[in-house]
Design an enzyme around this catalytic site. Sequence first.
Site, mmCIF file in Angstrom:
data_model
loop_
_atom_site.group_PDB
_atom_site.id
_atom_site.type_symbol
_atom_site.label_atom_id
_atom_site.label_comp_id
_atom_site.label_asym_id
_atom_site.label_seq_id
_atom_site.Cartn_x
_atom_site.Cartn_y
_atom_site.Cartn_z
ATOM 1 N N ASP A 41 -3.663 66.180 -9.763
ATOM 2 C CA ASP A 41 -5.059 65.596 -10.043
ATOM 3 C C ASP A 41 -6.110 66.287 -9.277
ATOM 4 O O ASP A 41 -5.948 66.632 -8.135
ATOM 5 C CB ASP A 41 -5.073 63.990 -9.725
ATOM 6 C CG ASP A 41 -6.123 63.398 -10.658
ATOM 7 O OD1 ASP A 41 -5.386 62.693 -11.619
ATOM 8 O OD2 ASP A 41 -7.204 63.395 -10.398
ATOM 9 N N TYR A 155 -13.511 66.367 -29.097
ATOM 10 C CA TYR A 155 -12.332 65.917 -28.669
ATOM 11 C C TYR A 155 -11.034 65.885 -29.419
ATOM 12 O O TYR A 155 -10.036 66.284 -29.413
ATOM 13 C CB TYR A 155 -12.509 64.332 -28.152
ATOM 14 C CG TYR A 155 -11.375 63.808 -27.536
ATOM 15 C CD1 TYR A 155 -11.121 63.862 -26.358
ATOM 16 C CD2 TYR A 155 -10.517 62.651 -28.535
ATOM 17 C CE1 TYR A 155 -9.878 63.237 -25.749
ATOM 18 C CE2 TYR A 155 -9.590 61.914 -27.965
ATOM 19 C CZ TYR A 155 -9.060 62.233 -26.598
ATOM 20 O OH TYR A 155 -8.028 61.451 -26.042
#
Length: 261
Positions: A41, A155
């Site tokens: 991350d 998206y």
Amino acid sequence: MDVPGLDLRGKAALVTGGASGIGAAAVRRLAAAGAVVAVADRDEAAARALAAEVGGLALPGDVSDSDTMTMAVDVAEDAFGRLNIVLLNAGISGGQSGLEDLDLAAYRQIVGVNVDHVVFGLTAAVPALRRAGGGNIVATASLAGLVGMPGDALYTLTKHAVVGYVRSAGPTLAAEGIIVNAVCPGFADTPLIAGVKAQFAGFPLLTADDVAGAIASILERGQPGECWYVQPGREPGPYGFRGVPGPKGSPAPPDVAWQEH
């Protein structure tokens, strides 16, 4: 947390976008089933905190960078001695219509995170999974990868790309014991929708744990190239794609499964 039916003892996993939302729920689910997990991350502090919680490994970095993904796979494999499961989960929203006045930097960013990272992650993971004798790759797509989502064309574009990539890669890698799937959740109560959550008042939302549960089901019984939908109140399962009509009256060309006659 006990995970009935999912036994990952002796397995090693890597989860991108693993420090929050669906990724964090998946990390906990995999660890509870017995796997050792690397948490990749960009939020280094959150990745380290979750890795410490589950006894795993934190791998901070930008997943849209090919070198970062290669390094994440290499470090996880070296640390654990193997790599069996790779969850390519990191993702961001578009933040613009994508229909006019295009913000090029934002466009490059969403393509980098939502598409490039999946390609970089899969290509980096395949050699490691081969060395392990096979394994699983699951990419987090979206219902927006199965149907158009008005209002967020970019998206939708990226998630359709993930679905197409998985459907093609799945049959190709299956002979080597590498099972590639996508999970396609509907709207989930995660940081991805935090800025617009008020718009979902009264609308049923998935939890991150719902999606992590679907991922566990995919690892148990997913078939190569399947893209599993996840909707509130419904049992997750593989989406049934309709074939494309082929030339009228012609025989099917060899090794082409997408034509109907």
